[in-house]
Design a protein around this motif. Structure first.
Motif, PDB file in Angstrom:
ATOM      1  N   VAL A 104     -14.820 -12.612  -4.808  1.00 27.30           N
ATOM      2  CA  VAL A 104     -13.502 -12.113  -5.160  1.00 27.30           C
ATOM      3  C   VAL A 104     -13.387 -10.558  -4.579  1.00 27.30           C
ATOM      4  CG1 VAL A 104     -14.650 -11.303  -7.302  1.00 27.30           C
ATOM      5  CG2 VAL A 104     -12.215 -11.373  -7.205  1.00 27.30           C
ATOM      6  N   LEU A 105     -12.485  -9.986  -4.330  1.00 29.86           N
ATOM      7  CA  LEU A 105     -12.075  -8.651  -4.123  1.00 29.86           C
ATOM      8  C   LEU A 105     -11.918  -8.033  -5.335  1.00 29.86           C
ATOM      9  CD1 LEU A 105     -11.868  -6.270  -1.806  1.00 29.86           C
ATOM     10  CD2 LEU A 105      -9.448  -6.859  -1.951  1.00 29.86           C
ATOM     11  N   TRP A 106     -12.611  -6.887  -5.864  1.00 28.06           N
ATOM     12  CA  TRP A 106     -12.580  -6.495  -7.210  1.00 28.06           C
ATOM     13  C   TRP A 106     -12.480  -5.031  -7.113  1.00 28.06           C
ATOM     14  CZ3 TRP A 106     -16.277  -4.049 -10.338  1.00 28.06           C
ATOM     15  CH2 TRP A 106     -15.883  -3.683 -11.826  1.00 28.06           C
ATOM     16  N   SER A 116      -3.469 -10.223  -4.450  1.00 27.07           N
ATOM     17  CA  SER A 116      -3.513 -10.459  -3.183  1.00 27.07           C
ATOM     18  C   SER A 116      -4.421  -9.473  -2.425  1.00 27.07           C
ATOM     19  CB  SER A 116      -1.836 -10.454  -2.717  1.00 27.07           C
ATOM     20  OG  SER A 116      -1.677  -8.831  -2.420  1.00 27.07           O
ATOM     21  N   ASP A 117      -4.228  -9.724  -0.917  1.00 25.09           N
ATOM     22  CA  ASP A 117      -5.051  -8.915  -0.051  1.00 25.09           C
ATOM     23  C   ASP A 117      -4.264  -7.527   0.480  1.00 25.09           C
ATOM     24  OD1 ASP A 117      -3.334  -9.821   1.599  1.00 25.09           O
ATOM     25  OD2 ASP A 117      -4.733 -10.866   2.935  1.00 25.09           O
ATOM     26  N   ALA A 122      -3.901  -2.461   3.326  1.00 20.54           N
ATOM     27  CA  ALA A 122      -3.400  -1.023   3.575  1.00 20.54           C
ATOM     28  C   ALA A 122      -4.298  -0.228   3.860  1.00 20.54           C
ATOM     29  CB  ALA A 122      -2.635  -0.822   2.197  1.00 20.54           C
ATOM     30  N   ASN A 123      -5.518  -0.620   3.667  1.00 25.84           N
ATOM     31  CA  ASN A 123      -6.663   0.476   4.056  1.00 25.84           C
ATOM     32  C   ASN A 123      -6.574   2.109   3.743  1.00 25.84           C
ATOM     33  OD1 ASN A 123      -9.111   1.277   5.367  1.00 25.84           O
ATOM     34  ND2 ASN A 123      -8.103   0.784   7.330  1.00 25.84           N
ATOM     35  N   GLN A 124      -6.115   2.098   2.422  1.00 19.93           N
ATOM     36  CA  GLN A 124      -6.007   3.592   1.942  1.00 19.93           C
ATOM     37  C   GLN A 124      -6.963   4.111   0.955  1.00 19.93           C
ATOM     38  OE1 GLN A 124      -3.000   5.513   2.914  1.00 19.93           O
ATOM     39  NE2 GLN A 124      -2.839   3.784   4.032  1.00 19.93           N
TER      40      GLN A 124
END
Length: 248
Positions: A104-106, A116-117, A122-124
């Motif tokens: 999981v991305l948390w 969502s991803d 977005a890489n902010q």
């Protein structure tokens, strides 16, 4: 008469201590909470206790090779127990898959991820936490996801690595990383997210995280090791494992 009763009582006490045995279990860090719950039930049901040591699978493997007193390994992958088997450090025929993990991305921030991803792409963010991919299978899975999404180069300088999945979680929980990849079991229980916000990574984005258990050579003569492995295959343990988001 009193002396005979005292002697009988002492014998009973000695007998109960003799029956209450321990098993030394090396446990992948992602499985910390489920193992603690399972160990408590095992002790309640059998009278035997689990002495657990938690860490990254690669670190536990190195310790086993160097003679650590572990009798059972609960790995975060299937390759490490297979390797130990091939090196004659495991008991042949004892290996089985006890859980299949989810990545999981948390984020500890409630609104940071929207399921969502999008925030990842977005890489902010300044920091993205993962576990050491050389030692922790969940860290390796995280790098596979970044590769599949074409983000490896873009986030390379933002990665902060934990020695294991517990340390990766701590980086995020303390705010030292805005988000990161952890085991679903660390942030999920009884069908819901325990805190923060998340994106459950689709299974097709990484190699399946099959987690295998193995009785090690040091546990071959300990009946409590075999009893614990049997318990791990039972319905009560299965219910606990699934409550933390694993599949069987």
């Amino acid at each position: 008469m009193h002396a005979r009763i005292a002697a009988l009582f002492a014998a009973l006490v000695f007998s109960s201590h003799a029956l209450a045995e321990q098993v030394q279990v090396a446990v992948a860090a992602n499985f910390t909470a489920p193992l603690q719950a399972i160990a408590a039930e095992f002790e309640k049901d059998s009278g035997h206790s689990v002495v657990a040591s938690f860490g990254a699978t690669g670190q536990l493997y190195a310790q086993i090779q160097h003679g650590a007193p572990f009798e059972v390994l609960l790995s975060a992958d299937e390759s490490t127990p297979a390797r130990l088997d091939s090196e004659d450090l495991g008991v042949s025929g004892s290996r089985f898959t006890y859980a299949v993990g989810s990545l999981v991305l948390w984020s500890a921030k409630p609104d940071y991820l929207d399921g969502s991803d999008a925030a990842l792409k977005a890489n902010q963010y300044k920091h993205l936490a993962i576990a050491n991919p050389k030692a922790a299978p969940y860290g390796l899975a995280a790098t596979e996801v970044l590769d599949k999404l074409g983000l490896s180069a873009a986030v390379k300088d933002k990665l902060v690595e934990g020695q294991n999945i517990t340390q990766a979680y701590q980086f995020i929980a303390t705010g030292n990383a805005e988000l990161g990849f952890v085991a679903l079991s660390q942030v999920y229980q009884d069908g819901q997210l325990s805190s923060g916000s998340a994106w459950i990574v689709p299974a097709e984005l990484h190699t399946p995280i099959k987690q295998d258990a193995l009785i090690l050579r040091k546990g071959e003569q300990n009946p409590t090791a075999a009893a614990f492995m049997d318990y791990l295959k039972g319905e009560k343990a299965a219910a606990i494992i699934q409550s933390y988001g694993y599949t069987l």
